[in-house]
Design an enzyme around this catalytic site. Structure first.
Site, PDB file in Angstrom:
ATOM      1  N   VAL A 113     -11.156  -6.930  -4.269  1.00 59.74           N
ATOM      2  CA  VAL A 113     -11.852  -7.360  -3.066  1.00 59.74           C
ATOM      3  C   VAL A 113     -13.332  -7.347  -3.391  1.00 59.74           C
ATOM      4  O   VAL A 113     -13.802  -6.555  -4.202  1.00 59.74           O
ATOM      5  CB  VAL A 113     -11.529  -6.474  -1.846  1.00 59.74           C
ATOM      6  N   SER A 114     -14.080  -8.253  -2.776  1.00 56.46           N
ATOM      7  CA  SER A 114     -15.464  -8.420  -3.187  1.00 56.46           C
ATOM      8  C   SER A 114     -16.474  -7.710  -2.305  1.00 56.46           C
ATOM      9  O   SER A 114     -17.654  -7.699  -2.610  1.00 56.46           O
ATOM     10  CB  SER A 114     -15.816  -9.907  -3.271  1.00 56.46           C
ATOM     11  N   SER A 115     -16.036  -7.109  -1.219  1.00 54.06           N
ATOM     12  CA  SER A 115     -16.982  -6.341  -0.410  1.00 54.06           C
ATOM     13  C   SER A 115     -16.321  -5.070   0.096  1.00 54.06           C
ATOM     14  O   SER A 115     -15.095  -4.970   0.201  1.00 54.06           O
ATOM     15  CB  SER A 115     -17.508  -7.176   0.762  1.00 54.06           C
ATOM     16  N   GLN A 174     -13.685  -5.079   2.989  1.00 54.18           N
ATOM     17  CA  GLN A 174     -12.379  -5.710   2.818  1.00 54.18           C
ATOM     18  C   GLN A 174     -11.351  -4.670   2.387  1.00 54.18           C
ATOM     19  O   GLN A 174     -11.673  -3.719   1.692  1.00 54.18           O
ATOM     20  CB  GLN A 174     -12.453  -6.828   1.778  1.00 54.18           C
TER      21      GLN A 174
END
Length: 45
Positions: A9-11, A14
């Site tokens: 997940v990029s943040s 999330q």
């Protein structure tokens, strides 16, 4: 042979849980996960 999965997940807000559940459903025994932006790879191990 053991199946290995990878989720990312990029943040930080999330949740990777859905990806993990899907990887478990297809038989992955080892699951690697990252909480990191794709913009920078300098913090990856």
């Amino acid at each position: 042979m053991r199946k290995t999965g990878y989720c990312r997940v990029s943040s930080s807000d999330q949740n990777p849980r859905r990806q993990i559940v899907q990887l478990e459903e297809i038989g992955c025994e080892m699951i690697y996960q990252e909480h990191i932006s794709g913009a920078s790879t300098s913090r990856r191990d």
